[in-house]
Design a protein around this motif. Structure first.
Motif, PDB file in Angstrom:
ATOM      1  N   ARG A  60       3.390  -4.797 -13.852  1.00  0.00           N
ATOM      2  CA  ARG A  60       4.748  -4.486 -14.292  1.00  0.00           C
ATOM      3  C   ARG A  60       5.368  -5.650 -15.045  1.00  0.00           C
ATOM      4  NH1 ARG A  60       5.103  -1.864  -9.149  1.00  0.00           N
ATOM      5  NH2 ARG A  60       6.155  -3.640  -8.207  1.00  0.00           N
ATOM      6  N   GLN A  61       4.961  -6.891 -14.721  1.00  0.00           N
ATOM      7  CA  GLN A  61       5.425  -8.036 -15.507  1.00  0.00           C
ATOM      8  C   GLN A  61       5.002  -7.876 -16.958  1.00  0.00           C
ATOM      9  OE1 GLN A  61       3.959 -11.710 -13.855  1.00  0.00           O
ATOM     10  NE2 GLN A  61       5.878 -12.107 -12.824  1.00  0.00           N
TER      11      GLN A  61
ATOM     12  N   ARG B  20      -0.164  -4.682  -8.534  1.00  0.00           N
ATOM     13  CA  ARG B  20       0.626  -3.810  -9.416  1.00  0.00           C
ATOM     14  C   ARG B  20       1.817  -4.538 -10.010  1.00  0.00           C
ATOM     15  NH1 ARG B  20       2.341   1.362  -6.241  1.00  0.00           N
ATOM     16  NH2 ARG B  20       2.673  -0.292  -4.683  1.00  0.00           N
ATOM     17  N   ARG B  21       2.441  -5.409  -9.229  1.00  0.00           N
ATOM     18  CA  ARG B  21       3.612  -6.140  -9.727  1.00  0.00           C
ATOM     19  C   ARG B  21       3.274  -6.975 -10.942  1.00  0.00           C
ATOM     20  NH1 ARG B  21       6.452  -9.748  -5.525  1.00  0.00           N
ATOM     21  NH2 ARG B  21       7.428 -10.415  -7.471  1.00  0.00           N
TER      22      ARG B  21
END
Length: 813
Positions: free
Chosen positions: A810-811, A806-807
């Motif tokens: 988000r980037q 998920r990170r």
């Protein structure tokens, strides 16, 4: 390779940095990517985006922006550059000759630049507006299009030129028409059918069907039949790859997958023949084969999609023109040339051999081959180095001074075959995994046989341990991890070309950058764009005519600005512009006015230039200065901050450049690097030797030209900016788009995040196998339970992947 200021520009001083708005970055209204506004460019990140945006609006194609999915890629400088379409003219002529005038001619072409459904819509719209166009089919995943038109009534070359203006390039069909992923799609579809049928005909056994039921025997045969097909179509893929790896002494994930499929199938055949229906795992074989093929397809397709985004390139020796005995001009492969042979090179093409110039004076660029920024004049009778790019407006007549086998370009263009990729960590894990599974299965079966005297249960335990411990979780979750990571990096403008990139990233400890075209941009920066805006219509038309066909770095920059401000500008009448080597460009219009662009004392006269204090590249009209343009080398706007961030994360940065040492050190100082980390004046061999001596097994090399090719071969990991004349995309593990270097750090962060997700998957896989093997050792496992828990475990692993990455999403946002 970037184009840099040279003899055309009087002044070589470094201009002030562009001014930034206090509000910080804005989104480019064409590509959507963030940029820092500057004077003269407040809405667009580059002249390419400005040009394409106005072109889309002028053509009434604004719907493109409604269909586009998120931010796209900035327009490359190729939208402005002259491009040779003789190859396309020949293909069109051959296609039309085959069907005759008025018939429906067809052609398949490679296509570069597709990123969304909006791109497909725009290309189709432009083609259907072309007179004589019949049909177009675009294969976005393969980067290819099929055209059909009425022979003799359609300007296909004009259509290709128009697409170039929108940022899409066409090329001859070089890409493999049937890729690995397309072949896996066929296997995947067949395995899906086999798995569903195997489950369908095995289900009655689990629902209590008696052995003497009329169709029991038929159902058994059908289950065996579909499991056998699954073994051949799906399992055969992994078995062949596992055997090939063993022949090369390489262990990879295909080996335990193949062993699991073979073990389950062999045990099931034995159980079926002996009437032990509780030991039949035919449906497991089919389902497992299908899931493994799905995982492999996802992994392969993600990498291929990135490879196909760029035009395919023929990597063999280049072709040159030669005059035959009867005076005819013919194309020959450079390998056919001997010392003393005459040949011809067209503008914009590399000189393949060390040669002597026999035609009129010309200008060449060495930045592609040595990284040296300035272009160089070559006088008639002078020597031209192998790999020099011809910048002059006319073809050059040359005499070969060496054969192709001894040329520098042949050495740099040599693409050796890579051996099998190895992952020592994965090989150790597989060895341990196989040893443990075999030991546990054997021990469990022996225990039931020796302690309980229950031979059927002992066999069942042995087989069930081998079956349920198949690496289903890893075979599905790991490929999906790669597919998600690659897809999300693609949204950030980073394109992974090699599935083994992740393994290589783990070993990166140092980062090496080329200078010209890597830390700097491909084109020069114009520091006073208002000079373009102040030109009268006639002056702007004259400037457009002067720079229209020139490949000179200064002319290229000015052409971009002129067309960005006025996309529909048409060159004026009169003779074409001519190059005056060492001075600039000259053009006489229909009224007899002489226009010049170049050195101040030549374009405006030395006395006028001195009186006015002119400094820069001058546009002159009959010896009078009309405008002065100040150009400079354009450093990527985030280069200093990204290099500082990389070093802060523990990656020492070094510049390896063929440009002059003093210029390399000056750039390093601007970027905050010490002088001992900026090595200039290096030949391609010296770059490679430095990597061998200081960073061979731990360097990420980022470069863009033939002069970086040998260093690429020595580096652990390789990346390149995507440019139209790029060579290294075919060697690189990844390439990136845009004007910045932020993709390097994002890629490294994505690699670290992926490694953490993989560790989580491994922990889950170990826990799952411990639980499943415990059930097997207790004698409770049966084919139905195995067939149920396998897809469930895969779904859990996929959920872990999605949560873990998920990170990275988000980037992108």
């Amino acid at each position: 390779m970037s184009a840099q200021p040279d003899t055309m520009t009087l002044s070589t001083q470094t201009a002030a940095e562009p001014r930034h708005d206090r509000g910080g970055k804005r989104a480019c209204i064409h590509c959507g990517l963030p940029f820092r506004p500057t004077a003269g460019r407040e809405e667009f990140c580059c002249t390419g985006c400005e040009y394409v945006y106005h072109l889309i609006r002028d053509e009434g194609l604004e719907k493109f922006y409604d269909l586009r999915d998120g931010a796209g890629a900035p327009a490359l400088p190729s939208v402005f550059q002259p491009r040779d379409y003789r190859w396309l003219e020949e293909m069109v002529r051959a296609a039309e000759t085959e069907v005759g005038r008025g018939g429906k001619a067809r052609l398949v072409l490679d296509l570069q630049g597709i990123s969304c459904v909006g791109c497909i819509w725009l290309i189709e719209k432009v083609f259907r507006r072309t007179d004589g166009a019949s049909d177009i089919r675009i294969h976005s995943g393969l980067g290819r299009m099929e055209l059909a038109w009425v022979a003799g009534s359609c300007d296909v070359v004009g259509f290709a030129r128009k697409l170039q203006g929108f940022g899409y390039l066409v090329g001859p069909p070089v890409k493999e028409p049937r890729s690995e992923s397309s072949r896996l799609v066929l296997r995947m579809g067949l395995c899906a059918v086999f798995a569903m049928n195997a489950m369908l005909f095995s289900l009655p056994f689990y629902l209590g069907m008696e052995e003497d039921f009329a169709f029991a025997g038929l159902f058994g045969w059908l289950t065996f039949f579909f499991a056998t097909l699954s073994l051949i179509v799906g399992g055969g893929y992994f078995i062949r790859r596992a055997v090939s790896g063993l022949r090369h002494g390489v262990l990879h994930i295909d080996l335990p997958i193949a062993l699991g499929i073979v073990a389950a199938y062999t045990a099931s055949v034995g159980a079926w023949l002996t009437g032990q229906l509780g030991f039949m795992y035919f449906e497991f074989v089919s389902t497992f084969s299908f899931l493994m093929i799905v995982g492999r397809w996802a992994q392969t397709a993600a990498v291929e999609r990135n490879r196909h985004r760029l035009l395919g390139r023929r990597l063999g020796p280049p072709r040159v023109e030669q005059t035959g005995p009867a005076g005819e001009v013919r194309e020959v492969e450079v390998t056919a040339l001997k010392e003393g042979d005459r040949y011809r090179v067209r503008p914009g093409e590399p000189v393949p051999l060390a040669s002597r110039l026999h035609s009129s004076d010309t200008t060449v660029s060495m930045d592609w081959i040595s990284g040296e920024a300035e272009s160089q004049p070559v006088r008639r009778g002078g020597l031209v180095a192998s790999g020099a790019i011809l910048l002059g407006g006319e073809p050059a007549e040359l005499e070969a001074l060496e054969p192709w086998s001894r040329s520098l370009l042949e050495k740099l263009l040599n693409f050796g075959e890579d051996g099998p990729e190895r992952s020592p960590l994965l090989e150790r894990v597989i060895k341990i995994y196989l040893g443990v599974v075999m030991a546990v299965a054997g021990a469990g079966g022996a225990a039931w046989w020796l302690l309980a005297g229950d031979i059927p249960t002992a066999v069942q335990v042995l087989v069930s341990v081998l079956v349920v411990s198949c690496p289903c979780v890893l075979g599905v979750a790991l490929p999906l991890t790669d597919e998600i990571a690659i897809s999300r990096l693609r949204a950030l403008g980073i394109f992974v070309r090699n599935a083994f990139l992740w393994t290589r990233l783990r070993g990166v400890r140092k980062i090496l950058f080329d200078k010209t075209g890597t830390l700097t941009l491909e084109t020069l920066a114009l520091d006073n764009p208002e000079a373009i805006d102040r030109l009268a219509d006639r002056e702007r038309t004259a400037l457009g005519q002067l720079v229209a066909g020139s490949r000179h770095p200064v002319a290229t920059c000015l052409r971009e600005w002129v067309l960005a401000r006025q996309p529909g500008l048409m060159p004026g009448g009169g003779a074409p512009a001519r190059e005056v080597v060492g001075s600039g460009l000259e053009w006489r219009d229909a009224e007899g006015t002489v226009w010049r662009l170049g050195k101040a004392d030549w374009a405006a006269g030395s006395e006028a230039a001195n009186d006015a204090g002119v400094s820069g590249t001058v546009l002159g009209r009959d010896g009078r200065a009309c405008a002065v343009f100040r150009l400079r080398e354009q450093v990527r706007e985030d280069a200093a901050s990204e290099i500082a961030a990389l070093q802060g994360e523990g990656y020492p940065v070094t510049i390896l450049s063929g440009d002059r040492p003093e210029k390399t050190r000056a750039l390093a100082a601007q970027l905050g690097l010490p002088a001992d980390r900026a090595l200039g004046g290096l030949s391609p061999d010296e770059k490679a030797a430095w990597v061998d001596a200081h960073a061979m097994d731990e360097a990420l090399m980022v470069g863009d030209g033939a002069n970086d090719s040998l260093a690429f071969d020595r580096a652990l990991c390789r990346g390149t900016p995507a440019i139209d004349r790029g060579l290294l995309e075919n060697k690189a593990d990844f390439y990136f788009l845009g004007k910045g270097l932020g993709g390097i750090r994002r890629l490294l962060a994505a690699g670290r995040l992926r490694d953490r997700v993989v560790k989580v998957i491994f922990v889950y896989a170990v826990a799952y196998n411990l639980a499943a093997v415990a059930v097997c050792l207790a004698g409770w496992m049966n084919p139905l339970v195995a067939a149920i828990i396998m897809p469930i475990s895969s779904l859990v692993s996929l959920a872990l992947v999605a949560l873990g990455l998920r990170r990275l999403g988000r980037q992108g946002s």
